[in-house]
Scaffold this active site. Structure first.
Site, PDB file in Angstrom:
ATOM      1  CG  ASN A  18     -30.598  37.396  90.761  1.00  0.00           C
ATOM      2  OD1 ASN A  18     -29.637  37.901  91.330  1.00  0.00           O
ATOM      3  ND2 ASN A  18     -31.058  36.188  91.060  1.00  0.00           N
ATOM      4  N   GLY A  48     -25.310  40.570  92.782  1.00  0.00           N
ATOM      5  CA  GLY A  48     -23.922  40.603  93.233  1.00  0.00           C
ATOM      6  C   GLY A  48     -23.763  40.939  94.697  1.00  0.00           C
ATOM      7  CG  ASN A  58     -25.104  32.291  99.273  1.00  0.00           C
ATOM      8  OD1 ASN A  58     -24.950  31.256  98.626  1.00  0.00           O
ATOM      9  ND2 ASN A  58     -25.467  33.431  98.725  1.00  0.00           N
ATOM     10  CB  CYS A  92     -23.651  34.061  95.728  1.00  0.00           C
ATOM     11  SG  CYS A  92     -24.124  35.474  94.706  1.00  0.00           S
ATOM     12  CB  ILE A 141     -31.323  24.298  94.105  1.00  0.00           C
ATOM     13  CG1 ILE A 141     -32.575  24.699  93.328  1.00  0.00           C
ATOM     14  CG2 ILE A 141     -31.209  22.818  94.216  1.00  0.00           C
ATOM     15  CD1 ILE A 141     -32.628  24.185  91.896  1.00  0.00           C
ATOM     16  CG  ASN A 142     -28.106  30.243  95.343  1.00  0.00           C
ATOM     17  OD1 ASN A 142     -28.734  30.981  94.585  1.00  0.00           O
ATOM     18  ND2 ASN A 142     -27.300  30.696  96.269  1.00  0.00           N
ATOM     19  CB  THR A 143     -30.061  31.064  90.930  1.00  0.00           C
ATOM     20  OG1 THR A 143     -28.795  31.605  91.321  1.00  0.00           O
ATOM     21  CG2 THR A 143     -31.162  31.856  91.593  1.00  0.00           C
ATOM     22  CB  THR A 198     -38.885  33.632  91.359  1.00  0.00           C
ATOM     23  OG1 THR A 198     -37.473  33.441  91.296  1.00  0.00           O
ATOM     24  CG2 THR A 198     -39.357  34.312  90.092  1.00  0.00           C
TER      25      THR A 198
END
Lengths: 262, 303
Positions: free
Chosen positions: B69, B72, B126, B129, B190-192, B265
Site C-alpha cells: 500500500n 501516504g 509512527n 511510514c 513491525i511497520n510494513t 492486513t
C-alpha cells in the site's frame, strides 16, 4: 474455506454459473439479506478461495428480491477472477455486500441514456430494468466476441444500440456518436455510464456541454471495500473548487460526473 | 474461557488484539459489523499536524500472501481528529492508541502536545511510514533521528508513549534501544517492509508512488524474528504486528515477546478478523490449558 461463526456471516451459496464469452461469466448468488438491501450501482466484494489477500470488487448486474438473489457478471482478468470463474452451482463464496454508494434515480418516466463499455456494461442492467422503455442502452465492446447482455437489455424494454471497436457487431466506432444522436433526437433527463476512463471522460464532457445530469461508476484498485483503508482514492472537486480524494468503495463507486476531477 | 486481559504501561486491555493503524480508520466503518468494545484496543489512522490528502492512486497492489500500500498518511489533521473523531472513540469502551506522524520532530511534538490535553489512553508515534517523503521512515531508519523525534515528543506528553518501528533498517534493536533511552514507554513493530511490483504490460510500477509498504502473512516470519530480537534488547513492552491472520499467529508473536498484537492486513480482507482472532486465541489457550494470555509473552524457549 475457514468455517467459523464470523466467516459464516459472509458465506453464501452460488445458485448458478454461466459462461457468457471467452472471458465473461455470470454468477447468481443466493443472499436474501443482501438482495433485500442492494441498490443499482452498488457492488459486492468477493474473496476467492486460495492464497488471495484482497477481495475482488464486482458491480451488481441484477437484484431479485423475490428470489433473494444477486447476479454479477465479471471478466477473468487475473488469478483471482480466474478462481471465481471456477465456482459452480452449490459452491459457496465469501462475500461482503452490498457495498458502496449506488445510482441516485429520478422518476421511472425520465428518459435515461445508459452507457456501458466492455465489462462496465453489467451495472447498467438494473437501471435499464428500472427505466424500461424510457431507457436507451448504448454499449460498446472490442468486438463481436466480447458482446454481452444485449438480450437482457432488450427484455427490460430498453432501446439498445450496440457498438464495436472493429465493426464486427452493431455499429462501428465509439459509443459517443450514438450518444450525441440520441441527445439530439430527444434530450434525456439523465446519463449513466460505466466503462473505461476515456469513455467516461468523453461521456461526462458531452453531458456537461449539454447540461444533462450525468452519473458515472468508477473503478480503482481496492482494499477493505468499506471506506476505512483509503487505498481506492479518486480525485474529486467540490462545488467551491477544492480538490480532494474521495474513495471509490464508500463515496462511490457512483459519482456525479461534475464531482470527478477528470 | 482463558483470561485474555493484558496490561501495557499500566493500561489494562481486555484482550491483546488491536486493529493496527491505517486499516481501521477511526473505527466508524467497522461499527456496522460489531461493537468496538469487543476489541482490546484500536490504533487509529496516522494523524498529522495538518490535513494530508495522501498519494496518487493506485495505492494498493496484491502480492503472493500479502499486499503493498501507499496511502501516504491521508488524514484530516490532528485538530479535526480531536474534535470529530476522538470523543466518539473514547466512548467505545476500548483502549485508544492515537497514532501520530509528522514531517518534522516539531510537528510530531505539537501533535502529541494537543493529544496530551485529551483523554486518549496512549500515543503511538509512527517513525516508520514508508510512504511519505519527509518524516515517516526518515526518522525510523537512523538512531540519531529516532532519538531526536522521540525526545521531542516525550517532552510534549506524559501519556504512555509507544514508538512504532520500521523493519527497513540494518538493526532494529539499535533503533529500539535508542527510542527506549529517550523515554518511549513501549515499542510496536513491525511497520510494513518497503516493496515494489511492476505491471509487465505497461512497465509501470503498480503503485503510483512506485514503492509501498508490504504487509500480510508473507511478512509474518520477519515480524516474529524482529519482535523476538527487540524483546530481548529492551526492557519496555513490545506490541507485535506483521501478517497476523489467526489466533495461533497471535500466540506465536506473543511467545516471541509481544505483550499485545496488532492486526492489519487480515482486517482489510475481512472486517471480522479481529473478533475471529480473539476467539481463536482463547480457544488455543483453553485447549492447551493455559490460564492467561499474558503468560505467553516471551515464553519462547530458544535453542
Amino acid at each position: 474455506m475457514k468455517q467459523d461463526k464470523y466467516t459464516e456471516k459472509l458465506t453464501y451459496s452460488v445458485r448458478s454459473m454461466e459462461q457468457l464469452t471467452a472471458a465473461a461469466w455470470s454468477m447468481v448468488i443466493e443472499c436474501p439479506d443482501v438482495a433485500a438491501k442492494a441498490q443499482p450501482g452498488q457492488f459486492v466484494n468477493l474473496l476467492p478461495d486460495g492464497n488471495f489477500t484482497l477481495r475482488r470488487p464486482i458491480s451488481i448486474c441484477g437484484i431479485d428480491r423475490e428470489q433473494g438473489t444477486l447476479r454479477i457478471v465479471f471478466e477473468v482478468r487475473g488469478k483471482g477472477t480466474a478462481a471465481l470463474s471456477q465456482l459452480r452451482a452449490g459452491d459457496t463464496v465469501n462475500m461482503l455486500a452490498p457495498l458502496g454508494h449506488g445510482f441516485t434515480l429520478p422518476a421511472k418516466e425520465t428518459r435515461a441514456i445508459l452507457i456501458g463499455g466492455g465489462i462496465g456494461t453489467p451495472p447498467m442492467l438494473p437501471l435499464a430494468q428500472y427505466f424500461g422503455a424510457n431507457a436507451v442502452v448504448i454499449s460498446g465492446f472490442r468486438n463481436q466476441d466480447a458482446v454481452i447482455l444485449q438480450a437482457d437489455f432488450a427484455a427490460a424494454g430498453a432501446k439498445t444500440i450496440l457498438c464495436t471497436d472493429d465493426g464486427s457487431a452493431g455499429r462501428f466506432g465509439l459509443v459517443t456518436l450514438p450518444l450525441e444522436e440520441e441527445i439530439a433526437a430527444q434530450k434525456p433527463g439523465l446519463i449513466c455510464a460505466c466503462g473505461p476512463l476515456p469513455m467516461l471522460r468523453a461521456t461526462a464532457a458531452i453531458a456537461k456541454a449539454e447540461e444533462i445530469p450525468c452519473q458515472v461508476s468508477l473503478e480503482e484498485r481496492m482494499g477493505c471495500g468499506i471506506g476505512a483503508c483509503l487505498v481506492c482514492a479518486c480525485r474529486t472537486v467540490d462545488p467551491d473548487g477544492t480538490e480532494q480524494y474521495r474513495h471509490v468503495c464508500k463515496n462511490g463507486p457512483v459519482f456525479n460526473a461534475e464531482e470527478v476531477q477528470w | 474461557m482463558a483470561d485474555l486481559s493484558v496490561n501495557i504501561c499500566g493500561i489494562p486491555f481486555k484482550n491483546p488484539i488491536i486493529p493496527a493503524s491505517g486499516v481501521f480508520g477511526y473505527g466508524r466503518e467497522y461499527e456496522q459489523y460489531y461493537e468496538l468494545s469487543r476489541l482490546g484496543g484500536i490504533a487509529t489512522k496516522g494523524t498529522t499536524g495538518t490535513k494530508r490528502t495522501g498519494n496518487l492512486p493506485p495505492r494498493v497492489a496484491e502480492t503472493p500472501m500479502g499486499m503493498l500500500n501507499s496511502v501516504g498518511l491521508q488524514n484530516p489533521g490532528i485538530d479535526a481528529f480531536i474534535a470529530n473523531e476522538l470523543p466518539h472513540l473514547l466512548a467505545c469502551d476500548t483502549v485508544i492508541l492515537a497514532n501520530i506522524a509528522g514531517s518534522t520532530a516539531e510537528e510530531c511534538a505539537e501533535v502529541a502536545a494537543k493529544l496530551d490535553k485529551t483523554d486518549v489512553h496512549m500515543i503511538e508515534l509512527n517513525i516508520s511510514c514508508p510512504n511519505v517523503r519527509q518524516g515517516g521512515a526518515a526518522f525510523g531508519t537512523s538512531c540519531t533521528a529516532a532519538s531526536q523525534v522521540v525526545a521531542a515528543v516525550r517532552k510534549a506528553t506524559s501519556k504512555p508513549l509507544v514508538v512504532k518501528l520500521s523493519p527497513n533498517v540494518t538493526s532494529i534493536t539499535e533503533i529500539a534501544k535508542a527510542v527506549a533511552a529517550e523515554g518511549a514507554d513501549a515499542v510496536s513493530l513491525i511497520n510494513t517492509l518497503l516493496g515494489m511490483r511492476i505491471d509487465l504490460r505497461t512497465r509501470r510500477p503498480i503503485l503510483h508512488n512506485n514503492m509501498g509498504g508490504f504487509s500480510g502473512p508473507a511478512i509474518f516470519p520477519v515480524a516474529v524474528r524482529m519482535v523476538w530480537q527487540v524483546a530481548n534488547a529492551v526492557d519496555v513492552p513490545v506490541i507485535g504486528m506483521g501478517g497476523v491472520m489467526s489466533g495461533e499467529d497471535a500466540a506465536e508473536l506473543m511467545m516471541a515477546g509481544a505483550s499485545a498484537v496488532q492486526v492489519g492486513t487480515a482486517i482489510v480482507q475481512d472486517p471480522y478478523a479481529p473478533l475471529r482472532i480473539i476467539d481463536e486465541l482463547n480457544d488455543w489457550l483453553d485447549s492447551n490449558h493455559i490460564a492467561s494470555a499474558a503468560e505467553l509473552t516471551g515464553s519462547v524457549k530458544p535453542w
